[in-house]
Design an enzyme around this catalytic site. Structure first.
Site, PDB file in Angstrom:
ATOM      1  N   CYS A 138      -7.500  -2.569  -4.830  1.00 49.40           N
ATOM      2  CA  CYS A 138      -6.119  -2.101  -4.679  1.00 49.40           C
ATOM      3  C   CYS A 138      -5.166  -3.290  -4.584  1.00 49.40           C
ATOM      4  O   CYS A 138      -4.071  -3.253  -5.143  1.00 49.40           O
ATOM      5  CB  CYS A 138      -5.978  -1.162  -3.481  1.00 49.40           C
ATOM      6  SG  CYS A 138      -6.433   0.549  -3.892  1.00 49.40           S
TER       7      CYS A 138
ATOM      8  N   HIS B 191       0.519   5.004  -1.585  1.00 48.13           N
ATOM      9  CA  HIS B 191      -0.238   5.836  -0.638  1.00 48.13           C
ATOM     10  C   HIS B 191       0.566   6.345   0.547  1.00 48.13           C
ATOM     11  O   HIS B 191       0.017   6.510   1.637  1.00 48.13           O
ATOM     12  CB  HIS B 191      -1.445   5.059  -0.110  1.00 48.13           C
ATOM     13  CG  HIS B 191      -2.437   4.663  -1.169  1.00 48.13           C
ATOM     14  ND1 HIS B 191      -3.096   5.585  -1.957  1.00 48.13           N
ATOM     15  CD2 HIS B 191      -2.889   3.447  -1.566  1.00 48.13           C
ATOM     16  CE1 HIS B 191      -3.911   4.942  -2.789  1.00 48.13           C
ATOM     17  NE2 HIS B 191      -3.800   3.641  -2.577  1.00 48.13           N
TER      18      HIS B 191
ATOM     19  N   CYS C 285       0.848  -1.202   0.000  1.00 47.44           N
ATOM     20  CA  CYS C 285       0.000   0.000   0.000  1.00 47.44           C
ATOM     21  C   CYS C 285       0.884   1.253   0.000  1.00 47.44           C
ATOM     22  O   CYS C 285       0.556   2.263  -0.628  1.00 47.44           O
ATOM     23  CB  CYS C 285      -0.901   0.037   1.226  1.00 47.44           C
ATOM     24  SG  CYS C 285      -1.808  -1.483   1.548  1.00 47.44           S
TER      25      CYS C 285
ATOM     26  N   ARG D 287     -12.936  -1.615  -2.252  1.00 51.66           N
ATOM     27  CA  ARG D 287     -11.793  -0.717  -2.500  1.00 51.66           C
ATOM     28  C   ARG D 287     -10.476  -1.444  -2.211  1.00 51.66           C
ATOM     29  O   ARG D 287      -9.520  -1.389  -2.981  1.00 51.66           O
ATOM     30  CB  ARG D 287     -11.949   0.537  -1.638  1.00 51.66           C
ATOM     31  CG  ARG D 287     -10.905   1.620  -1.752  1.00 51.66           C
ATOM     32  CD  ARG D 287     -10.821   2.285  -3.095  1.00 51.66           C
ATOM     33  NE  ARG D 287      -9.905   1.579  -3.988  1.00 51.66           N
ATOM     34  CZ  ARG D 287      -9.734   1.861  -5.277  1.00 51.66           C
ATOM     35  NH1 ARG D 287     -10.432   2.816  -5.858  1.00 51.66           N
ATOM     36  NH2 ARG D 287      -8.890   1.188  -6.016  1.00 51.66           N
TER      37      ARG D 287
END
Lengths: 285, 205
Positions: A246, A198, A194, A242
């Site tokens: 991802c 992000h 992630c 979501r």
């Protein structure tokens, strides 16, 4: 049910029929994106305008209404409604429940997010078996998801309330810490985690802006706008969707619905969003 | 008279902290175990993708930030040793193919056709040819890469090696190790190297 959108003018997208409106807006949006790219600026302003224009008539309302029906209908082998379901604030209390999730539930001895808890209630109250309850976690064209509709209904009743996720129970602490680790966990053929997409400010993939989910502001802004109606997909998407999508982009295997990794990441982001005003179901590109 | 009470309190707090606070390693291994039970294989995306190699494991500890210098040096040495240069010594392929590979976003997702194309998706993260306006910013702009750095053999070797294994030069890079991890073939890496290094490539015009 009459959508508010059907009676309103939506900026450049006049709404006689929602379906038509939708495709017109998608066209308008892709035009905006190209135009913005030409100007070498981020597409974010145009998308914000687009969202503002549609906010009055978010098609998510269709999911909310269907979810409310599903919540109240007598269903399943036991022919009872979900109105006795305890989402954390006591049986039947829906309003505000989402702002406190995920949380530890003693009856299940597990930390649960909304989706997992809904499945739990379908199994324990309505006597569906687990695989029936989990059969269609995400909608797919004609085949709509009951879970996503229920998610839309439940979350909509928390709109305007501050996120308020506690980390009291040791299992909540453990889940949060695991979520933080999983957020940094890099793997797969692309070495992605992630954090690849992000953990920095102001980055984008192609023209898509990437939120920095490691800051309080970033987590707040992102978390409070899910679930969301995705214009590009014509579906309302839950937070688990979501994460599922991802992980797909991360080149990981397929995330299991209701898995601990989903719940851990959700708890990590929900807790970091504490204090922010919940504002979903939202609408996104 | 207060002091025994205070020290008792301190001891209690100390003990309960010991009971509840898991060590960093414990949390990491719990998280890894949690991951293992949270996925199912889907086509080419098999469960072994959750197993980390040494680089991935080390890099996961720094939450997306650069590791301390000593760890970074270790990771860079580890990865430098993996870079395989083409045996024919020629590092530059066809920049036109390179542009296609840089544009291609498909490959390695469970939703991708396993027999279909696998690209480098360089534009997801980098500006390259100025004609392409839809580029991302996770990595630096590579516009005029060869022109600014010179077209010589050393830069060629760096560019090829960087695409083969970016962690050899910058530990825990956000850029995929295209050669080392088998995402791109040797010929594909030559082609994208040409996109960066050929004076005729739009990147250098």
């Amino acid at each position: 049910m009459i959508l508010r959108a059907e009676r309103r003018e939506l900026g450049s997208c006049r709404a006689a029929s929602l379906i038509l409106t939708q495709s017109a807006c998608v066209l308008a949006l892709s035009f905006c994106v190209t135009a913005c790219a030409l100007a070498q600026t981020s597409a974010v302003d145009e998308i914000a305008k687009y969202r503002a224009a549609l906010q009055d008539g978010n098609p998510a309302e269709l999911w909310e209404a269907r979810g409310e029906d599903l919540w109240k209908q007598k269903r399943g082998p036991k022919q009872v409604s979900l109105e006795g379901c305890d989402l954390g604030l006591g049986p039947g209390i829906v309003k505000g429940a989402y702002t406190r999730l995920p949380m530890y539930f003693a009856d299940a001895d597990r930390v649960m997010d909304l989706e997992t808890r809904l499945v739990w209630c379908m199994v324990t109250l309505q006597a569906y078996n687990e695989s029936q309850a989990k059969k269609q976690p995400f909608g797919n064209g004609e085949r709509k998801s009951d879970i996503e509709a229920l998610v839309a209904f439940v979350t909509s009743t928390s709109r305007g309330m501050p996120m308020n996720v506690a980390l009291k129970h040791p299992k909540e602490v453990e889940m949060y810490q695991a979520g933080e680790k999983i957020f940094s966990y890099r793997g797969g053929p692309h070495d992605f985690g992630c954090v690849t997409c992000h953990a920095d400010e102001g980055k984008r993939i192609r023209l898509q802006d990437l939120p920095n989910l490691t800051t309080r502001e970033g987590a707040q802004k992102a978390y409070t706008t899910w679930p969301a109606y995705r214009v590009s997909q014509g579906e309302l998407r839950s937070f688990e969707w979501r994460l599922y999508d991802c992980f797909r982009q991360q080149r990981f295997p397929e995330l299991l619905f209701g898995s601990d990794a989903s719940i851990a990441l959700t708890l990590y982001l929900a807790r970091n969003a504490n204090g922010a005003i919940f504002d979903a179901p939202a609408i996104k590109r | 008279m207060k002091s025994p009470l205070i020290s008792a309190t301190i001891i209690t707090i100390g003990v309960s902290a010991c009971v509840t606070a898991a060590s960093n390693e414990e949390i990491s291994s719990k998280a890894a175990a949690m991951l293992k039970s949270s996925f199912k294989a889907n086509g080419q995306a098999t469960l072994d993708r959750l197993d980390q190699d040494a680089t991935q494991h080390l890099c996961s500890e720094f939450a997306g930030k650069a590791p301390p210098r000593d760890v970074a040096q270790k990771i860079e040495a580890l990865n430098l040793a993996t870079v395989k240069y083409p045996t024919d010594g020629n590092l530059l392929g066809d920049w036109k193919n390179g542009e296609k590979i840089a544009q291609e976003g498909r490959g390695k997702q469970f939703s991708d056709d396993p027999a279909g194309p696998v690209g480098g998706n360089c534009y997801a993260c980098h500006q390259l040819s100025p004609q392409e306006l839809s580029y991302g910013t996770i990595g630096p702009s590579l516009y005029q890469f060869g022109k600014l750095r010179g077209y010589g053999p050393e830069t060629q070797r760096y560019a090829y090696g960087k695409i083969y294994n970016p962690d050899a030069y910058a530990a825990c890079s956000n850029m995929p190790r295209f050669g080392h991890n088998g995402i791109l073939s040797e010929q594909q890496i030559k082609d994208v190297t040409a996109l960066l290094m050929d004076p005729a490539s739009p990147v250098n015009r």
